[in-house]
Design a protein around this motif. Structure first.
Motif, PDB file in Angstrom:
ATOM      1  N   PHE A 104       0.865  -1.175   0.000  1.00 38.91           N
ATOM      2  CA  PHE A 104       0.000   0.000   0.000  1.00 38.91           C
ATOM      3  C   PHE A 104       0.907   1.232   0.000  1.00 38.91           C
ATOM      4  CE2 PHE A 104      -3.098  -2.682   2.780  1.00 38.91           C
ATOM      5  CZ  PHE A 104      -3.726  -3.205   1.665  1.00 38.91           C
ATOM      6  N   ILE A 105       0.303   2.408  -0.081  1.00 33.99           N
ATOM      7  CA  ILE A 105       1.095   3.635   0.027  1.00 33.99           C
ATOM      8  C   ILE A 105       0.796   4.253   1.390  1.00 33.99           C
ATOM      9  CG2 ILE A 105       1.580   5.914  -0.971  1.00 33.99           C
ATOM     10  CD1 ILE A 105       2.421   3.523  -2.772  1.00 33.99           C
ATOM     11  N   ALA A 106       1.856   4.543   2.126  1.00 33.78           N
ATOM     12  CA  ALA A 106       1.709   5.087   3.485  1.00 33.78           C
ATOM     13  C   ALA A 106       1.426   6.588   3.417  1.00 33.78           C
ATOM     14  CB  ALA A 106       2.999   4.837   4.265  1.00 33.78           C
ATOM     15  N   PRO A 107       0.944   7.171   4.513  1.00 37.30           N
ATOM     16  CA  PRO A 107       0.656   8.607   4.536  1.00 37.30           C
ATOM     17  C   PRO A 107       1.855   9.490   4.196  1.00 37.30           C
ATOM     18  CG  PRO A 107      -0.428   7.533   6.359  1.00 37.30           C
ATOM     19  CD  PRO A 107       0.453   6.486   5.724  1.00 37.30           C
ATOM     20  N   SER A 108       3.079   8.980   4.397  1.00 33.88           N
ATOM     21  CA  SER A 108       4.273   9.771   4.068  1.00 33.88           C
ATOM     22  C   SER A 108       4.619   9.647   2.592  1.00 33.88           C
ATOM     23  CB  SER A 108       5.447   9.260   4.894  1.00 33.88           C
ATOM     24  OG  SER A 108       5.619   7.876   4.634  1.00 33.88           O
ATOM     25  N   GLY A 109       3.880   8.818   1.846  1.00 34.08           N
ATOM     26  CA  GLY A 109       4.201   8.602   0.435  1.00 34.08           C
ATOM     27  C   GLY A 109       5.132   7.418   0.225  1.00 34.08           C
ATOM     28  N   HIS A 110       5.739   6.892   1.297  1.00 34.26           N
ATOM     29  CA  HIS A 110       6.561   5.689   1.155  1.00 34.26           C
ATOM     30  C   HIS A 110       5.656   4.509   0.855  1.00 34.26           C
ATOM     31  CE1 HIS A 110       9.283   7.947   3.985  1.00 34.26           C
ATOM     32  NE2 HIS A 110      10.175   7.473   3.146  1.00 34.26           N
ATOM     33  N   PRO A 111       6.173   3.497   0.161  1.00 33.96           N
ATOM     34  CA  PRO A 111       5.390   2.265   0.082  1.00 33.96           C
ATOM     35  C   PRO A 111       5.338   1.613   1.462  1.00 33.96           C
ATOM     36  CG  PRO A 111       7.348   2.173  -1.354  1.00 33.96           C
ATOM     37  CD  PRO A 111       7.453   3.427  -0.557  1.00 33.96           C
ATOM     38  N   MET A 112       4.268   0.928   1.760  1.00 32.88           N
ATOM     39  CA  MET A 112       4.208   0.157   3.007  1.00 32.88           C
ATOM     40  C   MET A 112       3.759  -1.263   2.681  1.00 32.88           C
ATOM     41  SD  MET A 112       0.762   1.503   5.006  1.00 32.88           S
ATOM     42  CE  MET A 112       0.434   0.031   6.006  1.00 32.88           C
ATOM     43  N   SER A 113       4.285  -2.197   3.444  1.00 33.22           N
ATOM     44  CA  SER A 113       3.931  -3.600   3.209  1.00 33.22           C
ATOM     45  C   SER A 113       2.946  -4.034   4.273  1.00 33.22           C
ATOM     46  CB  SER A 113       5.190  -4.449   3.317  1.00 33.22           C
ATOM     47  OG  SER A 113       5.788  -4.186   4.566  1.00 33.22           O
ATOM     48  N   LEU A 114       2.127  -5.002   3.938  1.00 31.17           N
ATOM     49  CA  LEU A 114       1.216  -5.551   4.952  1.00 31.17           C
ATOM     50  C   LEU A 114       1.016  -7.034   4.670  1.00 31.17           C
ATOM     51  CD1 LEU A 114      -1.861  -4.052   6.571  1.00 31.17           C
ATOM     52  CD2 LEU A 114      -2.192  -6.218   5.414  1.00 31.17           C
ATOM     53  N   ILE A 115       1.215  -7.843   5.698  1.00 34.54           N
ATOM     54  CA  ILE A 115       0.818  -9.241   5.578  1.00 34.54           C
ATOM     55  C   ILE A 115      -0.056  -9.592   6.781  1.00 34.54           C
ATOM     56  CG2 ILE A 115       2.396 -10.501   4.052  1.00 34.54           C
ATOM     57  CD1 ILE A 115       4.289 -10.885   6.289  1.00 34.54           C
ATOM     58  N   CYS A 116      -1.017 -10.440   6.516  1.00 36.28           N
ATOM     59  CA  CYS A 116      -2.002 -10.772   7.541  1.00 36.28           C
ATOM     60  C   CYS A 116      -2.019 -12.279   7.762  1.00 36.28           C
ATOM     61  CB  CYS A 116      -3.365 -10.275   7.050  1.00 36.28           C
ATOM     62  SG  CYS A 116      -4.680 -10.647   8.186  1.00 36.28           S
ATOM     63  N   PHE A 117      -1.786 -12.691   9.023  1.00 34.98           N
ATOM     64  CA  PHE A 117      -1.802 -14.107   9.385  1.00 34.98           C
ATOM     65  C   PHE A 117      -3.089 -14.364  10.147  1.00 34.98           C
ATOM     66  CE2 PHE A 117       2.497 -12.576   9.178  1.00 34.98           C
ATOM     67  CZ  PHE A 117       3.152 -13.527   8.413  1.00 34.98           C
ATOM     68  N   ARG A 118      -3.934 -15.202   9.585  1.00 36.28           N
ATOM     69  CA  ARG A 118      -5.234 -15.413  10.222  1.00 36.28           C
ATOM     70  C   ARG A 118      -5.103 -16.151  11.558  1.00 36.28           C
ATOM     71  NH1 ARG A 118     -10.610 -17.889   7.484  1.00 36.28           N
ATOM     72  NH2 ARG A 118     -11.732 -18.132   9.432  1.00 36.28           N
ATOM     73  N   ASN A 119      -4.148 -17.100  11.633  1.00 29.95           N
ATOM     74  CA  ASN A 119      -3.975 -17.879  12.866  1.00 29.95           C
ATOM     75  C   ASN A 119      -3.072 -17.137  13.847  1.00 29.95           C
ATOM     76  OD1 ASN A 119      -5.170 -20.800  12.580  1.00 29.95           O
ATOM     77  ND2 ASN A 119      -4.381 -20.211  10.570  1.00 29.95           N
ATOM     78  N   GLY A 120      -3.567 -16.057  14.399  1.00 26.49           N
ATOM     79  CA  GLY A 120      -2.806 -15.287  15.372  1.00 26.49           C
ATOM     80  C   GLY A 120      -3.126 -15.758  16.771  1.00 26.49           C
ATOM     81  N   SER A 121      -3.800 -14.904  17.544  1.00 23.33           N
ATOM     82  CA  SER A 121      -4.088 -15.298  18.926  1.00 23.33           C
ATOM     83  C   SER A 121      -5.060 -16.484  18.937  1.00 23.33           C
ATOM     84  CB  SER A 121      -4.626 -14.121  19.734  1.00 23.33           C
ATOM     85  OG  SER A 121      -6.019 -14.059  19.670  1.00 23.33           O
ATOM     86  N   LEU A 122      -5.775 -16.620  17.827  1.00 21.54           N
ATOM     87  CA  LEU A 122      -6.653 -17.780  17.647  1.00 21.54           C
ATOM     88  C   LEU A 122      -5.883 -19.087  17.861  1.00 21.54           C
ATOM     89  CD1 LEU A 122      -9.505 -17.220  16.238  1.00 21.54           C
ATOM     90  CD2 LEU A 122      -8.495 -18.364  14.283  1.00 21.54           C
ATOM     91  N   ALA A 123      -4.713 -19.192  17.250  1.00 20.73           N
ATOM     92  CA  ALA A 123      -3.913 -20.411  17.362  1.00 20.73           C
ATOM     93  C   ALA A 123      -3.276 -20.506  18.748  1.00 20.73           C
ATOM     94  CB  ALA A 123      -2.822 -20.408  16.290  1.00 20.73           C
ATOM     95  N   ARG A 124      -2.819 -19.364  19.294  1.00 16.24           N
ATOM     96  CA  ARG A 124      -2.207 -19.403  20.636  1.00 16.24           C
ATOM     97  C   ARG A 124      -3.243 -19.854  21.659  1.00 16.24           C
ATOM     98  NH1 ARG A 124       0.206 -14.851  18.090  1.00 16.24           N
ATOM     99  NH2 ARG A 124      -1.220 -13.307  18.936  1.00 16.24           N
ATOM    100  N   GLU A 125      -4.466 -19.348  21.505  1.00 16.72           N
ATOM    101  CA  GLU A 125      -5.529 -19.747  22.437  1.00 16.72           C
ATOM    102  C   GLU A 125      -5.902 -21.212  22.271  1.00 16.72           C
ATOM    103  OE1 GLU A 125      -8.828 -17.000  22.041  1.00 16.72           O
ATOM    104  OE2 GLU A 125      -7.435 -15.359  22.480  1.00 16.72           O
ATOM    105  N   ALA A 126      -5.873 -21.685  21.023  1.00 10.75           N
ATOM    106  CA  ALA A 126      -6.223 -23.097  20.794  1.00 10.75           C
ATOM    107  C   ALA A 126      -5.236 -23.991  21.540  1.00 10.75           C
ATOM    108  CB  ALA A 126      -6.216 -23.398  19.298  1.00 10.75           C
ATOM    109  N   VAL A 127      -3.953 -23.649  21.523  1.00  9.15           N
ATOM    110  CA  VAL A 127      -2.952 -24.466  22.225  1.00  9.15           C
ATOM    111  C   VAL A 127      -3.119 -24.312  23.735  1.00  9.15           C
ATOM    112  CG1 VAL A 127      -0.472 -24.745  22.650  1.00  9.15           C
ATOM    113  CG2 VAL A 127      -1.314 -24.423  20.321  1.00  9.15           C
TER     114      VAL A 127
END
Ligand code: XUL
Length: 522
Positions: free
Chosen positions: A328-351
């Motif tokens: 994406f493009i950040a508010p400063s005009g720099h490019p910004m990256s984003l990755i999303c992991f669905r198994n976040g606290s969901l997986a920690r809680e499952a364990v």
């Protein structure tokens, strides 16, 4: 109030939040850091606007793939938020900016522009604007009904990597391009009546400014329509999306552009000064970067919530060859990256739950086991995963790790290490080793978790208590500066420094992790 005040409005999924920030001028300039949050109001859609019948902020639908919202609900929430702020606070506002849930789109009829210019302050916004929508419901980011359209656009643009090279991301169901294509295909008459396509952020900005607002590069980069290198609409992407799209899109603009002064509606009805400026709206993720005070390439955010997201500023556009991540493009005009992991606290809680532990017990397990877990490893895909794309959930245990109570502590360490090894492996395309990671979200209060993150990612991790980061970021952006002031100092939580001996163990584990992911995810 002694300083100038700026209002940020986050049109989120479940509620609309407005934050008024006071920034002290220093020698005619704004100080580098905003001094304080002067007011905060919020409108929860389900409970405060029950007439729209939303559940978790969207209309219930028997098809779980459909995620839609009546845009009038956002307008009514906007009116209510200004009412809650009160004229005392409204009188102080020098600038306003909007953060919008990314990807959602609103469709307007030709006369809407004239209507925005002459809103009557005696009546609310929703009733005046509703007749001029060409589509009563706006698709939002939770919608996943456009798989066919994603395939068609991707094919037209030459495949996943070519699409990502051009627009910053492969096609995704929630992105605006495939949503527009589906609308034009399934409702051709309504599409023919549409003169203007807006994003959530640019729609609310248009209402505030009383004129159709441009789409900023930040939110525009979540559409699969913006050429992320040239920062202009891509002819090829528009052609692959829908006939006649070009004339329906507003121009693009830099995120710090002033789109105009506040519309007379808000001056008469709520007492805002007529001189208050409206700065282009942007997406909630770009706004959050500003809200947590990240503004240099080499700084990144680790948001440990229901899902885990990792996002940061890049020096140059770099595209994920696996086409899982976004630029994406950040508010400063720099490019910004984003990755999303669905198994976040969901997986920690499952364990945690699997072994009957509470969080202190989970932490004790992390403390009782060594970095690297003596080679035991987990790929914790309790739910379908986004990064890497895993359609059928499956938990892989490797290196002698078994799902049995005697190995409870080993499993606790394995889930956390597996998550951060994945984050390191799947963020390698960003080609920026962060100098500093800011952790937010529920998981960031856990010191042991942060230590593993610091060791695996070989970087200092600081945690910051930030609520409403997107609204706060929008308020700081409302100053209209390319590098907005830093947020007021928030409450700091634990921090962790990487330990060289532990980091060396994780360095050595990376090839094994990579191979395991390749085999398991295909
Ligand atoms: C990002 C995304 C969500 C929305 C809603 O790609 O879909 O984060 O921005 O918050």
């Amino acid at each position: 109030m002694s300083g100038a005040c700026y209002l940020g409005i986050d049109v989120g999924t479940q509620s609309l939040t407005a934050i008024l920030v006071e920034a002290q001028p220093a020698e005619g300039e704004l100080e580098n850091r905003a001094s304080r949050i002067a007011a905060r109001v919020s409108v929860h859609y389900d409970t405060e606007l029950p007439q729209y019948g939303t559940v978790n902020g969207q209309l219930p639908n028997e098809d779980p793939a459909i995620g839609r919202v009546p845009p009038c609900m956002w307008l009514e929430a906007l009116d209510l938020a200004f009412r809650k702020l009160g004229t005392g606070a409204c009188r102080e506002i020098s600038g306003v900016s909007v953060s919008g849930q990314q990807h959602g789109s609103v469709y307007l009829r030709p006369e809407a522009e004239a209507v925005l210019q002459s809103l009557a302050p005696q009546q609310g916004l929703a009733g005046q604007i509703e007749p001029h929508l060409s589509r009563a419901e706006a698709p939002i980011w939770t919608d996943s009904s456009t798989t066919r359209e994603c395939e068609e656009i991707r094919r037209e643009l030459g495949g996943a990597t070519a699409t990502a090279e051009l627009t910053g991301s492969d096609t995704f169901e929630r992105f605006t391009g495939s949503q527009i294509r589906r609308f034009a295909r399934t409702e051709p008459d309504a599409w023919a009546r549409t003169a203007h396509v807006c994003l959530v952020s640019s729609f609310v900005t248009s209402v505030l400014a009383g004129r159709l607002a441009a789409i900023d590069h930040g939110d525009g980069s979540g559409m699969n329509l913006l050429d992320v290198r040239r920062l202009e609409w891509s002819e090829a992407a528009m052609a692959a999306t829908a006939a006649g799209l070009r004339r329906r899109l507003p121009p693009t603009c830099a995120p710090w552009t002033v789109v105009g002064s506040i519309a007379p509606y808000f001056v008469s009805r709520y007492g805002l000064p007529a001189s208050a400026k409206v700065v282009a709206g942007s997406g909630d993720n770009p706004c959050s970067l500003v809200g947590v005070g990240v503004r240099e390439p080499g700084e990144a955010v680790l948001s440990l919530g229901t899902s885990d997201t990792y996002f940061g500023l890049l020096k140059d556009v770099a595209v994920d060859p696996e086409a899982n991540g976004h630029v994406f493009i950040a508010p400063s005009g720099h490019p910004m990256s984003l990755i999303c992991f669905r198994n976040g606290s969901l997986a920690r809680e499952a364990v945690r739950d699997r072994y009957g532990l509470d969080w202190p017990g989970f932490d004790a397990a992390l403390r009782a086991t060594p970095p690297g877990n003596d080679g035991m490893m987990m790929l914790p895909w309790f739910e379908p995963e986004i990064v890497p794309r895993v359609a059928r959930p499956h938990v892989h245990r490797l290196g002698g790790l078994r799902d049995e109570p005697e190995q409870a502590a080993r499993n606790c360490r394995a889930v956390v290490e597996g998550q951060f090894l994945s984050m390191r492996f799947n963020s390698a395309w960003m080609a920026t080793q962060p100098r500093r990671l800011v952790a937010t979200g529920g998981g960031s209060r856990n010191r042991e978790l942060l230590q593993i993150a610091a060791d695996v990612l070989d970087c200092r991790v600081e945690s910051l208590e930030v609520t409403d980061g997107a609204a706060l970021g929008a308020a700081l952006r409302a100053t209209g500066q390319r590098l907005p002031p830093l947020p007021p100092v928030g409450e700091r939580g634990p921090a962790a420094e990487p330990r060289p001996e532990a980091s060396a163990i994780y360095d050595a584990m990376m090839p094994r992790y990579a191979e395991a992911q390749r085999r398991a995810a295909g």
